[in-house]
Design a protein around this motif. Structure first.
Motif, mmCIF file in Angstrom:
data_model
loop_
_atom_site.group_PDB
_atom_site.id
_atom_site.type_symbol
_atom_site.label_atom_id
_atom_site.label_comp_id
_atom_site.label_asym_id
_atom_site.label_seq_id
_atom_site.Cartn_x
_atom_site.Cartn_y
_atom_site.Cartn_z
ATOM 1 N N ARG A 30 0.708 -1.196 -0.020
ATOM 2 C CA ARG A 30 -0.047 -0.094 0.139
ATOM 3 C C ARG A 30 0.845 1.330 -0.050
ATOM 4 N N THR A 31 1.849 1.287 0.742
ATOM 5 C CA THR A 31 2.854 2.463 0.871
ATOM 6 C C THR A 31 3.558 2.627 -0.524
ATOM 7 N N ALA A 77 0.893 3.983 -2.836
ATOM 8 C CA ALA A 77 0.544 5.474 -2.785
ATOM 9 C C ALA A 77 1.699 6.168 -3.364
ATOM 10 N N GLU A 96 1.080 6.414 -7.050
ATOM 11 C CA GLU A 96 0.052 7.010 -7.497
ATOM 12 C C GLU A 96 0.152 8.547 -7.327
ATOM 13 N N LYS A 97 1.028 9.007 -6.105
ATOM 14 C CA LYS A 97 0.974 10.336 -6.014
ATOM 15 C C LYS A 97 2.458 10.711 -6.505
#
Length: 153
Positions: A111-112, A115, A118-119
């Motif tokens: 998840r990290t 993210a 994605e960012k």
């Protein structure tokens, strides 16, 4: 759909299209590997060695990240490694930068890393230390605060 003690049958317009053996363990299912498309089956059959080799195609940081993930327990973390490799395919232009950053933070959670991709967290931030929140900034102190002067000879 029709279930018996030993099988599960799936019908479409009253014609049986699939017959599966039935699992007797709650929450567990039985899947016929031939139902998967070839590109998905390749990931299911992937070994830790395959994952490392595939990661090396993206670059040394991606390979190091996958190796770090698989180091925990290769057979338990291979699905996580495969999921990250699918992300690497989707974000092939950014994966090396993000993998380098994730390694510098010690971040191996899916998840990290997702993210970060994605960012589009990229190399404009310093590596080695995670940025501090406003609250974290308030707790920063100079070395002299702790009673010992740090020399920079």
């Amino acid at each position: 759909m029709k279930g018996t003690l030993k099988t599960t049958e799936i019908f479409l317009d009253r014609e049986r299209i699939k017959l599966h053996p039935r699992s007797h363990t709650p929450g567990r299912w039985v899947t016929d590997q031939s139902d998967y498309p070839p590109e998905k089956l390749a990931f299911l059959m992937a070994t830790p060695t395959w994952c490392r080799k595939k990661a090396a195609e993206f670059g040394p940081h991606t390979e190091a990240l996958i190796t770090a993930i698989l180091k925990e327990h290769a057979m338990r973390t291979s699905a996580k490694a495969q999921a990250l490799l699918r992300l690497a395919e989707k974000y092939s232009d950014d994966i090396e930068r993000v993998a380098e950053r994730a390694l510098s933070y010690g971040a191996t959670r899916y998840r990290t890393i997702k993210a970060m991709l994605e960012k589009e967290i990229t190399s404009d931030q310093p590596t080695g230390k995670a940025p501090l929140s406003d609250l974290g900034q308030r707790f920063l102190r100079e070395p002299a605060y702790f009673g010992r002067e740090v020399r920079h000879d």
